[in-house]
Design an enzyme around this catalytic site. Structure first.
Site, PDB file in Angstrom:
ATOM      1  N   LYS A 175     -82.569  28.575  41.584  1.00 44.91           N
ATOM      2  CA  LYS A 175     -81.390  28.338  40.733  1.00 44.91           C
ATOM      3  C   LYS A 175     -80.336  27.475  41.418  1.00 44.91           C
ATOM      4  O   LYS A 175     -79.597  26.738  40.761  1.00 44.91           O
ATOM      5  CB  LYS A 175     -80.757  29.676  40.331  1.00 44.91           C
ATOM      6  CG  LYS A 175     -81.644  30.554  39.472  1.00 44.91           C
ATOM      7  CD  LYS A 175     -81.014  31.937  39.307  1.00 44.91           C
ATOM      8  CE  LYS A 175     -81.899  32.866  38.507  1.00 44.91           C
ATOM      9  NZ  LYS A 175     -81.350  34.240  38.448  1.00 44.91           N
TER      10      LYS A 175
ATOM     11  N   TYR B  40     -76.863  38.678  43.874  1.00 46.24           N
ATOM     12  CA  TYR B  40     -76.789  39.613  42.745  1.00 46.24           C
ATOM     13  C   TYR B  40     -75.518  40.468  42.823  1.00 46.24           C
ATOM     14  O   TYR B  40     -74.467  39.946  43.209  1.00 46.24           O
ATOM     15  CB  TYR B  40     -78.051  40.501  42.680  1.00 46.24           C
ATOM     16  CG  TYR B  40     -79.334  39.727  42.588  1.00 46.24           C
ATOM     17  CD1 TYR B  40     -79.586  38.867  41.516  1.00 46.24           C
ATOM     18  CD2 TYR B  40     -80.305  39.824  43.572  1.00 46.24           C
ATOM     19  CE1 TYR B  40     -80.785  38.147  41.425  1.00 46.24           C
ATOM     20  CE2 TYR B  40     -81.503  39.118  43.481  1.00 46.24           C
ATOM     21  CZ  TYR B  40     -81.733  38.287  42.412  1.00 46.24           C
ATOM     22  OH  TYR B  40     -82.898  37.592  42.330  1.00 46.24           O
TER      23      TYR B  40
ATOM     24  N   TYR C  50     -87.941  26.957  33.208  1.00 51.14           N
ATOM     25  CA  TYR C  50     -87.333  28.014  34.026  1.00 51.14           C
ATOM     26  C   TYR C  50     -88.386  28.791  34.819  1.00 51.14           C
ATOM     27  O   TYR C  50     -88.262  28.981  36.037  1.00 51.14           O
ATOM     28  CB  TYR C  50     -86.535  28.956  33.122  1.00 51.14           C
ATOM     29  CG  TYR C  50     -85.911  30.132  33.822  1.00 51.14           C
ATOM     30  CD1 TYR C  50     -84.780  29.971  34.617  1.00 51.14           C
ATOM     31  CD2 TYR C  50     -86.449  31.406  33.695  1.00 51.14           C
ATOM     32  CE1 TYR C  50     -84.203  31.058  35.260  1.00 51.14           C
ATOM     33  CE2 TYR C  50     -85.877  32.491  34.336  1.00 51.14           C
ATOM     34  CZ  TYR C  50     -84.759  32.317  35.110  1.00 51.14           C
ATOM     35  OH  TYR C  50     -84.190  33.392  35.756  1.00 51.14           O
TER      36      TYR C  50
ATOM     37  N   VAL D 244     -86.151  37.700  43.976  1.00 48.37           N
ATOM     38  CA  VAL D 244     -86.858  38.986  43.909  1.00 48.37           C
ATOM     39  C   VAL D 244     -88.195  38.991  44.631  1.00 48.37           C
ATOM     40  O   VAL D 244     -88.840  40.034  44.730  1.00 48.37           O
ATOM     41  CB  VAL D 244     -87.084  39.475  42.455  1.00 48.37           C
ATOM     42  CG1 VAL D 244     -85.775  39.932  41.835  1.00 48.37           C
ATOM     43  CG2 VAL D 244     -87.773  38.423  41.634  1.00 48.37           C
TER      44      VAL D 244
ATOM     45  N   SER E 165     -85.240  33.371  42.211  1.00 51.61           N
ATOM     46  CA  SER E 165     -83.842  32.988  41.941  1.00 51.61           C
ATOM     47  C   SER E 165     -83.272  31.968  42.922  1.00 51.61           C
ATOM     48  O   SER E 165     -82.245  31.355  42.651  1.00 51.61           O
ATOM     49  CB  SER E 165     -82.950  34.224  41.945  1.00 51.61           C
ATOM     50  OG  SER E 165     -83.256  35.055  40.858  1.00 51.61           O
TER      51      SER E 165
END
Lengths: 317, 317, 317, 317
Positions: free
Chosen positions: A76, A253, A201, A271, A73
């Site tokens: 991103k 998160y 992605y 993660v 992540s």
């Protein structure tokens, strides 16, 4: 922070970082390595590594700094920036919202409850998938190469590449991400084909780095888009501002608010157990420790950053 | 209803059905042909056809009875029955719930709010997709052939077949169904591959029939699983009981409660504008009129069934 | 069911009901007495009583038939009917929806997701509160007296009255119902004051009855609104039709679908462990057994009704 | 910002603030005065006033600075601080969460989806109601006096008081807040009686101030809890840090993310059209302009703060 403060901080870090890493490392026992894709489940549960880089490229590092891992992540943040550079603010925010919310692994509610059916923000999974579709390029390969090129430049590391095993593992098991992507397609958020968007992605989630790479990438954000080492602007300041705002409000998160209160720095976790953060105007920081807490963040990593923030009064508020 | 009642009813139907069809037909103007897949959007908006069949196979029909259309959601009733015949109750209801709820085209909430992540019931889209995965067969082709075989037997029409244009149109545009299916896969509801399950699902939705076929299939349900014409049991009574219960409580999308109150018969509608219903112990009924109301049911069809139910006091309650 | 069937059924019931009650009674051990209000928590956990009444007022009863209990949610069926009698269909269904859904004790989602902010149907708590506001009368007392009068007439029991201890206990602890009621008020569903509406609601939930009363009230519904004993119409048939439809589709909380499939009769349960059901055109049935399953229905009661339905083939489908 | 920067900024503000206020004032035409309570609906739609205060108490003000208004949601920041001072972090965050989310006037979903049934954070209505219950005091009056005393000290204005007309208007019409409060009571979040808690809540929302009061209160937050004018610590630094973090991530309702990206300062808005914000370490800012945008924030106020932030590069990122 003036120059004297830097000298003092740097000395303290050199003297104590290893000891603080050791103290935080015990918290790996409270966490669990991510198991939702096979390749991540193989990560060692008991390691912790950190690298802190100043504006001249000096580093203080401690713990398991040789360990390589995938961005997950964390990527991103940088695909958001690239999408902004490729499309401008208006276009990007017609496809994703601007409002903070944590990502919840067990719910698709968040996706739906934003009018008019767009993801809440670019850092939750649905939002990041929408962002992947906006990267310039005629094919998923061209888009992936463009991302890779941008990340290599930011990390000043031409060897940065995709971990194909992780890519394959993600791609094979990502039923929830496929579900989200088809829902986005249904809502008219994606102009490209779902499979193509997901290929991009999963590729950028699978870019492999180490702590030094993370610290180097963070350093550019800490200096508002200018690489202070090569003295070169890599990102327009406005887009760094946007990225750091999202990192502060929803980078961790469902524990973003807690992290903002207790550490107080813009950050993004993945993660893989990785966290990228920074001391604005000063340091880039990268760390990794694969054992995660219930909210998906590295247990030892969050503990260590809390310690550093408190020790050096780094909280923005 | 005794034999005299039948004689009277049948005479009334012969005398008045055409006139009632004409009266209901004006309500097609209040509806709109389904537009979500190109092939359905081509349907004529102003037609209405109905066929009523008694236990000896006599029919009264009126309106546009030559019109052919695809089963769409009506097929869900019969794939549920086939899944029950192939797997038994316990297995089927470990994959889908038993609780009534309308299907809501704009929400995936319903899927999520059932513990432990299974669809509310077998008639909503998510539930019907789960059911498609349970039909016996090693491949999607074998499963599809099995379904086709079963439907041909029920309709006593060996010519029943899949409309390939509709199948292709459904398959190409069904982003929301793909999203649902991947979410089911993520939740562990589907043992087969998503693409395979959806192939079966789109195939059974695309089986082409006319009103007489619908009436014939309904007749078997009206007689608790025995085909009264050939005097042959085609479905165990218990599975018909289950199917009729779901038809009564959730066969008409989000207007199932309203239909139960105003018509009072087990029924299932499809977005092709078709409705299959029955007078238990007596008649099978099939109708079609493609103009739909906001809830996805045929406007003229619902009106006509309301008229018939009232005229002959057919409501179960 | 013809007269011979009745004679056979009645004999069987006289011969076996006590034995079937004994067999079902062991299932009280799987349930728990409702604890959310103190007065209910005092109910005996191990009792089971049932009364079945035919059209001439003959009864077969077994088990703990002397036990008195409060109607709780069973009252919702009859306040719905009274509200329909006082206001007509159009008015009532401008305040509550017609669509089946179970009531979920832990969620207020259901209330919100119906456009335009009205409760899904009159049998969930929010819907029943809205219905309470529609009973004719200038004051809560007048409304309560009107309800009591109606219920006494239906039960043919002028001694029917409110259990003041239960009323007080309900009223003191009903935070969730107050929350629902204020939300309804906010949405413009309630014209009266919240406290007044809840006073009426708690009052009708607290009306005390025994199994014979329940069977007598059910008998009127079984005969479409005519009391077959006094041969007197008490309710217009249409409103009984509406009530029975809701009972069939959502009378047993979140297990309504399961009950419809396995028992197949219109029914309504209450958290006092009571169930009112009927064999349409034939019998009224009342039972009580306070130990509830997870969905809020009497464990032994559901078991016993399953046995009876199977034994006599009472399922509507 | 060093002293020279301050001198330059202050001169610019003196020279241009009136002109900038005039330019922003046209945006009042795009908004609407809050109508949900009668007393607020009477506010003038076309005014805009602002006051900026430095660490020595000097002010630059422009526009309609004499206008008095009630704090509304701005009070939530300071009751949070007082609750933290009265109970400590651990207690407070057992009753409310720490995670950012905007408040949505039309939904109670947010309240429910946090485990274990506590409000997402202290700035949404449900959270602020929970916070009101935590203020020390044996009675609602004692609690209200304690809040008033604290606010007077922060504003250095012993005349600060409750606008009784607004209090009465709020109290009479707040069905949604009552619904939220009873749901909190149901979930075990409130130890006190609902009416008592709401009395405190409506009281602190109804405290009347002007722009200078807001600026003075903001100045204390800008200086981390120390009143720089009287050189006196009024709030422990940690609690200011917590408050500013929530202001940054969710102080502007559902437009908090947008405001953070475009203005980049900790802020809190109220439906009276007021905004309290600050330049950390430097200025306290209070403004009012009752015409609100769709998200509940002052249209002209948001525009003016955007202009100032851009002009002086005040964004934190």
């Amino acid at each position: 922070m003036n120059l004297d403060e830097h000298t003092t901080t740097w000395k303290q870090l050199n003297d104590h970082l290893s000891e603080w890493v050791r103290a935080s490392k015990v918290h790996t026992e409270d966490g669990h390595v991510a198991s939702y894709i096979p390749e991540l489940a193989n990560a060692p549960a008991d390691i912790l590594g950190i690298c802190i880089m100043d504006a001249e490229g000096n580093t203080v590092a401690a713990g398991d700094t040789d360990y390589h891992f995938t961005l997950q992540s964390i990527s991103k943040v940088f695909t958001l920036i690239l999408a902004l550079m490729d499309n401008g603010e208006e276009m990007v925010f017609s496809k994703v919202g601007m409002e903070p919310t944590g990502d919840d692994f067990n719910s698709m509610l968040k996706l739906e409850l934003v009018e008019p059916g767009i993801p809440f923000n670019p850092l939750i999974n649905a939002g990041a998938i929408a962002i992947s579709s906006l990267i310039a390029g005629n094919t998923p390969d061209e888009q992936t190469q463009r991302i890779l090129q941008f990340f290599r430049e930011l990390a000043d590391n031409p060897a940065l590449d995709i971990n194909q095993d992780v890519f394959k593992s993600e791609s094979d098991t990502a039923h929830r991400n496929r579900s989200l992507a088809y829902f986005l397609k249904h809502n008219g958020v994606l102009d490209r084909e779902v499979d193509d968007v997901l290929q991009v992605y999963f590729n950028h989630c699978s870019i492999q780095v180490n702590c030094t790479d993370l610290a180097r990438m963070a350093l550019v954000l800490a200096h508002n888009g200018v690489d202070p080492i090569r003295n070169q602007r890599l990102i327009p300041r406005r887009f760094v501002q946007i990225a750091k705002t999202f990192m502060f409000t929803c980078g961790m998160y469902n524990a973003s608010g807690e992290f903002a209160m207790n550490v107080g720095l813009p950050a993004k976790s993945g993660v893989s157990g990785s966290i990228l953060t920074m001391v604005p105007g000063r340091y880039g920081i990268g760390l990794v420790s694969p054992a995660l807490n219930r909210k998906g963040n590295s247990t030892a990593g969050v503990h260590l950053l809390g310690k550093l923030s408190q020790e050096f009064d780094w909280s923005l508020f």
